[in-house]
Design a protein around this motif. Structure first.
Motif, short mmCIF file in Angstrom:
data_model
loop_
_atom_site.label_atom_id
_atom_site.label_comp_id
_atom_site.label_asym_id
_atom_site.label_seq_id
_atom_site.Cartn_x
_atom_site.Cartn_y
_atom_site.Cartn_z
N SER A 91 14.85 -16.67 -29.05
CA SER A 91 15.87 -16.48 -28.49
C SER A 91 17.20 -16.59 -29.64
N ALA A 92 17.46 -15.42 -30.07
CA ALA A 92 18.39 -15.52 -31.16
C ALA A 92 19.76 -16.24 -30.76
N LYS A 93 20.18 -16.03 -29.64
CA LYS A 93 21.37 -16.73 -29.00
C LYS A 93 21.38 -18.17 -29.44
N ASN A 94 20.32 -18.83 -28.97
CA ASN A 94 20.19 -20.21 -29.28
C ASN A 94 19.35 -20.66 -30.35
N SER A 95 18.82 -19.72 -31.01
CA SER A 95 18.23 -20.17 -32.23
C SER A 95 17.14 -21.08 -31.96
N THR A 96 16.22 -20.77 -30.76
CA THR A 96 15.18 -21.38 -30.39
C THR A 96 13.98 -20.63 -30.55
N VAL A 97 12.72 -21.18 -30.87
CA VAL A 97 11.67 -20.54 -30.90
C VAL A 97 10.98 -20.73 -29.12
N ILE A 98 10.71 -19.52 -28.58
CA ILE A 98 10.43 -19.84 -27.10
C ILE A 98 8.90 -20.16 -26.85
N THR A 99 8.04 -19.30 -27.71
CA THR A 99 6.55 -19.55 -27.74
C THR A 99 6.12 -19.07 -28.92
N ALA A 100 4.76 -19.19 -29.20
CA ALA A 100 4.28 -18.98 -30.36
C ALA A 100 2.44 -18.67 -30.08
N MET A 101 2.05 -17.96 -30.85
CA MET A 101 0.69 -17.59 -30.71
C MET A 101 0.19 -17.16 -32.13
N ASP A 102 -1.24 -17.26 -32.10
CA ASP A 102 -1.69 -16.77 -33.25
C ASP A 102 -1.93 -15.23 -33.24
N ARG A 103 -2.05 -14.65 -34.38
CA ARG A 103 -1.97 -13.25 -34.56
C ARG A 103 -3.17 -12.52 -33.65
N MET A 104 -4.52 -13.19 -33.89
CA MET A 104 -5.61 -12.60 -32.98
C MET A 104 -5.03 -12.70 -31.74
N GLU A 105 -4.64 -13.57 -30.98
CA GLU A 105 -4.25 -13.81 -29.41
C GLU A 105 -3.10 -12.66 -29.35
N ALA A 106 -2.32 -12.52 -30.12
CA ALA A 106 -1.31 -11.55 -29.99
C ALA A 106 -1.68 -10.19 -30.00
N ARG A 107 -2.74 -9.73 -30.45
CA ARG A 107 -3.13 -8.34 -30.49
C ARG A 107 -3.66 -7.95 -29.05
N GLU A 108 -3.82 -8.74 -28.19
CA GLU A 108 -4.37 -8.72 -26.88
C GLU A 108 -3.34 -8.70 -25.79
N GLN A 109 -2.08 -9.00 -26.33
CA GLN A 109 -0.92 -9.28 -25.33
C GLN A 109 0.19 -8.07 -25.23
N ILE A 110 0.52 -8.13 -24.25
CA ILE A 110 1.65 -7.21 -23.85
C ILE A 110 3.01 -8.15 -23.65
N PHE A 111 3.88 -7.84 -24.73
CA PHE A 111 5.12 -8.50 -24.75
C PHE A 111 6.20 -8.01 -23.93
N THR A 112 6.83 -8.64 -22.93
CA THR A 112 7.94 -8.23 -22.25
C THR A 112 9.40 -8.99 -22.73
N ASN A 113 10.41 -8.67 -22.25
CA ASN A 113 11.69 -9.30 -22.32
C ASN A 113 12.11 -9.60 -23.96
N ILE A 114 11.62 -8.59 -24.62
CA ILE A 114 12.17 -8.69 -25.95
C ILE A 114 12.95 -7.37 -26.34
N ASP A 115 13.93 -7.49 -27.22
CA ASP A 115 14.63 -6.27 -27.43
C ASP A 115 14.59 -6.05 -29.07
N GLY A 116 13.64 -6.60 -29.72
CA GLY A 116 13.71 -6.09 -31.09
C GLY A 116 12.19 -7.04 -31.79
N THR A 117 11.83 -6.20 -33.04
CA THR A 117 10.66 -6.97 -33.55
C THR A 117 10.99 -6.94 -35.02
N ILE A 118 10.63 -8.28 -35.50
CA ILE A 118 10.71 -8.50 -37.01
C ILE A 118 9.39 -8.32 -37.45
N VAL A 119 9.04 -7.82 -38.42
CA VAL A 119 7.49 -8.10 -38.99
C VAL A 119 7.87 -8.42 -40.44
N LEU A 120 7.03 -9.58 -40.70
CA LEU A 120 7.38 -10.17 -42.03
C LEU A 120 5.85 -10.20 -42.73
#
Length: 120
Positions: A91-120
């Protein structure tokens, strides 16, 4: 008969010039502090990082924080941050990490309620 003179303008002592400098310094310090917001971890995100044994260095956190702040300036409110070892929803508004997962787990997920992506 007694005549009293009333001044046209009340005399108000001016604050010393150093008070203005202090105010400017305080504002500058406050602005700098506000512009360098550090990310906070929600309880949920903290638990997920521990459960999934995701370790993020201080330097990486600083980089994520900078990029989230930059995205926030562009109007992004809830970015997905893709790192080499983790995916974070923030949440950029609150500067708070809402949730976290490892990259392998993230490959199988559908992300909702996001409005941008930052790739590092």
């Amino acid at each position: 008969m007694v005549v009293q003179r009333v001044p046209l303008q009340p005399t108000i002592p001016l604050p010393p010039k150093t008070a203005h400098k202090t105010a400017k310094t305080s504002f500058s310090a406050h602005l700098e502090q506000a512009s360098t917001k550090q990310l906070k971890l929600s309880k949920h995100a903290s638990e997920r990082l521990q459960e999934r044994q995701i370790n993020i260095t201080a330097n990486e956190w600083h980089n994520v924080s900078d990029k989230v702040q930059e995205a926030s300036l562009k109007g992004v409110k809830n970015p997905l941050v893709l790192m080499e070892q983790a995916a974070l929803i923030i949440s950029a508004k609150n500067s708070t990490v809402i949730t976290a997962m490892d990259r392998m787990e993230a490959r199988e997920q559908i992300f909702t309620n996001i409005d941008g992506t930052i790739v590092l």
